[in-house]
Each structure stands twice: as C-alpha cells, then as structure tokens.
Design a protein around this motif. Sequence first.
Motif, PDB file in Angstrom:
ATOM      1  N   PHE A 163     -28.720 -18.701  25.845  1.00 18.94           N
ATOM      2  CA  PHE A 163     -28.077 -19.994  26.029  1.00 18.94           C
ATOM      3  C   PHE A 163     -29.075 -21.014  26.559  1.00 18.94           C
ATOM      4  CE2 PHE A 163     -23.744 -18.956  25.180  1.00 18.94           C
ATOM      5  CZ  PHE A 163     -23.586 -17.635  25.563  1.00 18.94           C
ATOM      6  N   CYS A 164     -29.069 -22.164  25.923  1.00 18.72           N
ATOM      7  CA  CYS A 164     -29.780 -23.323  26.430  1.00 18.72           C
ATOM      8  C   CYS A 164     -28.794 -24.121  27.280  1.00 18.72           C
ATOM      9  CB  CYS A 164     -30.293 -24.165  25.262  1.00 18.72           C
ATOM     10  SG  CYS A 164     -31.188 -25.664  25.718  1.00 18.72           S
ATOM     11  N   ALA A 165     -29.262 -24.692  28.357  1.00 16.06           N
ATOM     12  CA  ALA A 165     -28.363 -25.417  29.254  1.00 16.06           C
ATOM     13  C   ALA A 165     -29.074 -26.606  29.877  1.00 16.06           C
ATOM     14  CB  ALA A 165     -27.850 -24.479  30.349  1.00 16.06           C
ATOM     15  N   MET A 166     -28.290 -27.570  30.278  1.00 12.21           N
ATOM     16  CA  MET A 166     -28.843 -28.779  30.891  1.00 12.21           C
ATOM     17  C   MET A 166     -28.096 -29.121  32.159  1.00 12.21           C
ATOM     18  SD  MET A 166     -29.252 -32.588  29.247  1.00 12.21           S
ATOM     19  CE  MET A 166     -27.507 -32.761  28.911  1.00 12.21           C
ATOM     20  N   ARG A 167     -28.852 -29.527  33.150  1.00 12.43           N
ATOM     21  CA  ARG A 167     -28.282 -29.956  34.420  1.00 12.43           C
ATOM     22  C   ARG A 167     -28.586 -31.420  34.592  1.00 12.43           C
ATOM     23  NH1 ARG A 167     -30.685 -27.386  39.924  1.00 12.43           N
ATOM     24  NH2 ARG A 167     -30.154 -29.008  41.390  1.00 12.43           N
ATOM     25  N   GLU A 168     -27.528 -32.217  34.725  1.00 14.01           N
ATOM     26  CA  GLU A 168     -27.699 -33.642  34.934  1.00 14.01           C
ATOM     27  C   GLU A 168     -27.558 -33.909  36.434  1.00 14.01           C
ATOM     28  OE1 GLU A 168     -26.237 -35.923  31.051  1.00 14.01           O
ATOM     29  OE2 GLU A 168     -24.645 -34.712  31.929  1.00 14.01           O
ATOM     30  N   PHE A 215     -23.681 -25.842  28.965  1.00 14.60           N
ATOM     31  CA  PHE A 215     -24.297 -24.833  28.121  1.00 14.60           C
ATOM     32  C   PHE A 215     -24.090 -25.135  26.643  1.00 14.60           C
ATOM     33  CE2 PHE A 215     -25.556 -21.447  31.023  1.00 14.60           C
ATOM     34  CZ  PHE A 215     -24.936 -21.855  32.186  1.00 14.60           C
ATOM     35  N   GLY A 216     -25.075 -24.715  25.848  1.00 11.70           N
ATOM     36  CA  GLY A 216     -24.902 -24.703  24.412  1.00 11.70           C
ATOM     37  C   GLY A 216     -24.063 -23.509  23.999  1.00 11.70           C
ATOM     38  N   LYS A 217     -23.809 -23.387  22.693  1.00 13.05           N
ATOM     39  CA  LYS A 217     -22.950 -22.307  22.210  1.00 13.05           C
ATOM     40  C   LYS A 217     -23.695 -20.993  22.059  1.00 13.05           C
ATOM     41  CE  LYS A 217     -19.574 -25.273  19.953  1.00 13.05           C
ATOM     42  NZ  LYS A 217     -18.835 -25.589  18.699  1.00 13.05           N
ATOM     43  N   GLY A 218     -24.996 -21.039  22.175  1.00 12.51           N
ATOM     44  CA  GLY A 218     -25.757 -19.803  22.190  1.00 12.51           C
ATOM     45  C   GLY A 218     -26.314 -19.384  20.843  1.00 12.51           C
ATOM     46  N   THR A 219     -27.340 -18.546  20.910  1.00  7.45           N
ATOM     47  CA  THR A 219     -27.949 -17.923  19.729  1.00  7.45           C
ATOM     48  C   THR A 219     -28.006 -16.422  19.966  1.00  7.45           C
ATOM     49  OG1 THR A 219     -29.330 -19.837  19.182  1.00  7.45           O
ATOM     50  CG2 THR A 219     -30.040 -17.692  18.329  1.00  7.45           C
ATOM     51  N   ARG A 220     -27.452 -15.673  19.030  1.00  9.19           N
ATOM     52  CA  ARG A 220     -27.503 -14.204  19.130  1.00  9.19           C
ATOM     53  C   ARG A 220     -28.802 -13.722  18.485  1.00  9.19           C
ATOM     54  NH1 ARG A 220     -24.785 -10.512  21.964  1.00  9.19           N
ATOM     55  NH2 ARG A 220     -22.813 -11.502  21.424  1.00  9.19           N
ATOM     56  N   LEU A 221     -29.671 -13.125  19.292  1.00  4.67           N
ATOM     57  CA  LEU A 221     -30.969 -12.644  18.811  1.00  4.67           C
ATOM     58  C   LEU A 221     -30.930 -11.130  18.634  1.00  4.67           C
ATOM     59  CD1 LEU A 221     -33.978 -13.157  18.186  1.00  4.67           C
ATOM     60  CD2 LEU A 221     -34.438 -12.866  20.626  1.00  4.67           C
ATOM     61  N   HIS A 222     -31.321 -10.687  17.450  1.00  4.63           N
ATOM     62  CA  HIS A 222     -31.399  -9.257  17.160  1.00  4.63           C
ATOM     63  C   HIS A 222     -32.867  -8.914  16.888  1.00  4.63           C
ATOM     64  CE1 HIS A 222     -26.987  -9.050  16.500  1.00  4.63           C
ATOM     65  NE2 HIS A 222     -27.152 -10.268  16.014  1.00  4.63           N
ATOM     66  N   ILE A 234     -25.517 -30.236  24.341  1.00  5.99           N
ATOM     67  CA  ILE A 234     -26.508 -29.211  24.073  1.00  5.99           C
ATOM     68  C   ILE A 234     -26.201 -28.615  22.700  1.00  5.99           C
ATOM     69  CG2 ILE A 234     -27.424 -26.982  24.742  1.00  5.99           C
ATOM     70  CD1 ILE A 234     -28.236 -29.022  26.703  1.00  5.99           C
ATOM     71  N   THR A 235     -27.155 -28.637  21.828  1.00  3.49           N
ATOM     72  CA  THR A 235     -26.958 -28.129  20.472  1.00  3.49           C
ATOM     73  C   THR A 235     -27.914 -26.995  20.174  1.00  3.49           C
ATOM     74  OG1 THR A 235     -26.245 -30.325  19.715  1.00  3.49           O
ATOM     75  CG2 THR A 235     -26.869 -28.732  18.030  1.00  3.49           C
ATOM     76  N   GLN A 236     -27.359 -25.857  19.845  1.00  3.99           N
ATOM     77  CA  GLN A 236     -28.155 -24.719  19.387  1.00  3.99           C
ATOM     78  C   GLN A 236     -27.706 -24.436  17.964  1.00  3.99           C
ATOM     79  OE1 GLN A 236     -27.348 -22.488  23.443  1.00  3.99           O
ATOM     80  NE2 GLN A 236     -29.044 -21.479  22.397  1.00  3.99           N
ATOM     81  N   THR A 237     -28.574 -24.692  17.021  1.00  7.90           N
ATOM     82  CA  THR A 237     -28.182 -24.669  15.617  1.00  7.90           C
ATOM     83  C   THR A 237     -28.257 -23.293  14.979  1.00  7.90           C
ATOM     84  OG1 THR A 237     -30.436 -25.229  14.979  1.00  7.90           O
ATOM     85  CG2 THR A 237     -28.894 -27.064  15.270  1.00  7.90           C
ATOM     86  N   GLN A 238     -28.804 -22.324  15.696  1.00  9.18           N
ATOM     87  CA  GLN A 238     -28.961 -20.978  15.137  1.00  9.18           C
ATOM     88  C   GLN A 238     -27.932 -20.040  15.764  1.00  9.18           C
ATOM     89  OE1 GLN A 238     -32.621 -21.235  17.106  1.00  9.18           O
ATOM     90  NE2 GLN A 238     -33.892 -20.999  15.284  1.00  9.18           N
ATOM     91  N   PRO A 239     -26.836 -19.759  15.092  1.00  6.11           N
ATOM     92  CA  PRO A 239     -25.858 -18.849  15.686  1.00  6.11           C
ATOM     93  C   PRO A 239     -26.399 -17.427  15.806  1.00  6.11           C
ATOM     94  CG  PRO A 239     -25.188 -19.516  13.480  1.00  6.11           C
ATOM     95  CD  PRO A 239     -26.383 -20.334  13.835  1.00  6.11           C
ATOM     96  N   GLY A 240     -27.264 -17.008  14.875  1.00  7.54           N
ATOM     97  CA  GLY A 240     -27.825 -15.673  14.922  1.00  7.54           C
ATOM     98  C   GLY A 240     -29.202 -15.639  14.302  1.00  7.54           C
ATOM     99  N   MET A 241     -30.052 -14.732  14.838  1.00  8.89           N
ATOM    100  CA  MET A 241     -31.398 -14.568  14.288  1.00  8.89           C
ATOM    101  C   MET A 241     -31.780 -13.102  14.287  1.00  8.89           C
ATOM    102  SD  MET A 241     -33.715 -17.584  15.956  1.00  8.89           S
ATOM    103  CE  MET A 241     -35.120 -17.083  14.962  1.00  8.89           C
ATOM    104  N   PHE A 242     -32.514 -12.693  13.254  1.00  5.29           N
ATOM    105  CA  PHE A 242     -33.052 -11.335  13.178  1.00  5.29           C
ATOM    106  C   PHE A 242     -34.567 -11.443  13.139  1.00  5.29           C
ATOM    107  CE2 PHE A 242     -29.329  -8.682  12.461  1.00  5.29           C
ATOM    108  CZ  PHE A 242     -28.375  -9.624  12.128  1.00  5.29           C
TER     109      PHE A 242
END
Lengths: 117, 115
Positions: free
Chosen positions: B91-96, B105-112, B4-12
């Motif tokens: 967090f984005c996540a996948m269930r196989e 789980f992905g590493k997450g994106t912090r949204l502000h 799982i790849t989340q490329t945005q560590p943070g967003m405003f």
Amino acid sequence: SQTIHQWPATLVQPVGSPLSLECTVEGTSNPNLYWYRQAAGRGLQLLFYSVGIGQISSEVPQNLSASRPQDRQFILSSKKLLLSDSGFYLCAWSAFPSAATSYYGYTFGSGTRLTVV
Amino acid sequence: AQKITQTQPGMFVQEKEAVTLDCTYDTSDPSYGLFWYKQPSSGEMIFLIYQGSYDQQNATEGRYSLNFQKARKSANLVISASQLGDSAMYFCAMREVNRDDKIIFGKGTRLHILP
C-alpha cells in the motif's frame, strides 16, 4: 518501547448483535488514534480518529461508533451489526502530529477479523 | 477525488528481479509525507519506507527505495533483488500534515514473486 494491543484477533457475530473492539497503546502518551477497516481484497478505509480523550472524528457515516475513555484506549462499537460490517479492522497510533519532516508513520495493531453471519 | 492511486492491482515477478510498484498522489498541501506499507497474508501492516515532501534525496531502506518525483506527484516503490518473502499486498499512503495527521491509503498492489 511503544506497543499497541488489539483484541480479539477473530470474531464471528450474528447480524443484529452488538460489537466492541478494543485497542490500547503502551509506552507513549497523548497519541493520535485511528480505526481503519479493510474489506476483503481492498484498501484501508479510515473510520474514526481521535486526537485526545473524548475527541472523536468520524470519516464515514455508518452504524459504527468510537470512544476514547482513556488516553491510550480506543474502542470501536456497534449496537447492531450488519452483514456489510464484515472486514478486517485495524487500530493504529501516531505520536507526532503536525510534524512535517517526521518520518514516523503509523504503528498498527495486529487487527481483528470480523465476520458477520 | 482519489488522493492515492495505485494502478497495478496485481503483479507477477520472477525471484531476484527488481520490481517497481507505481503510486501517484494528489494534494495541494506543501507539507506531506509518503509511505509504503507491506501487508502479508497474516494481515499485519509493516512500515517499509517514508519520504517527506521537503526531502531532497530519495529515501532508501535496505532493498527498498522510493522514486520520488515531486513535480509528477509520483512515489514509486522499487524493490531490488526480489525474494519469495516479498509476496504480499503493498500500500502506498500519504499523510497530509494539516489534516489532523490522517494517513490516506491507496487500494494496494498484490505482488507475487515466482520461484
């Protein structure tokens, strides 16, 4: 309705001390149970999961262990804590294994914030 | 390999604007599920939305929608009309399905959300 209890909420332990975190589920039977750890500002790392009493699978080798003495009880333990064990520990359950179209994800407990000093 | 790849560590994002959180995944299983969870500062994990691999339509739950592009292995979360209370870790996540029902789980994106 199903609920999941996790305790304690916070814990400060010295290095080398033992650890026991407990998680219990109510309102369901034979759940799949999971322990995750989240380091500060990081994602969730799966530590252990269990598909039945006495059945434990470890995802990451470490000084932690898990046990499932009863159907709805999941315990995370350590004999000697390390500084690197600090983190946020989450227990979760899933009641529908192998259901390709089930929309049920996990239900998480409220977590335990562990600080090893 | 990261599944799982989340490329945005943070967003405003400005309040009331729409926001898209990116997620790509990797699996060889035909049956899988994709999730988005919200984690506020309290630490609790809140389930937001689910998309099954065989679902024909994109999932929607209130202000949340999942932009599922199977061929691109993409499962972006769209939040419409953002609110201050949306500020959190996502967090984005996948269930196989064939892997003991584990969710990765992905590493997450912090949204502000900015007022």
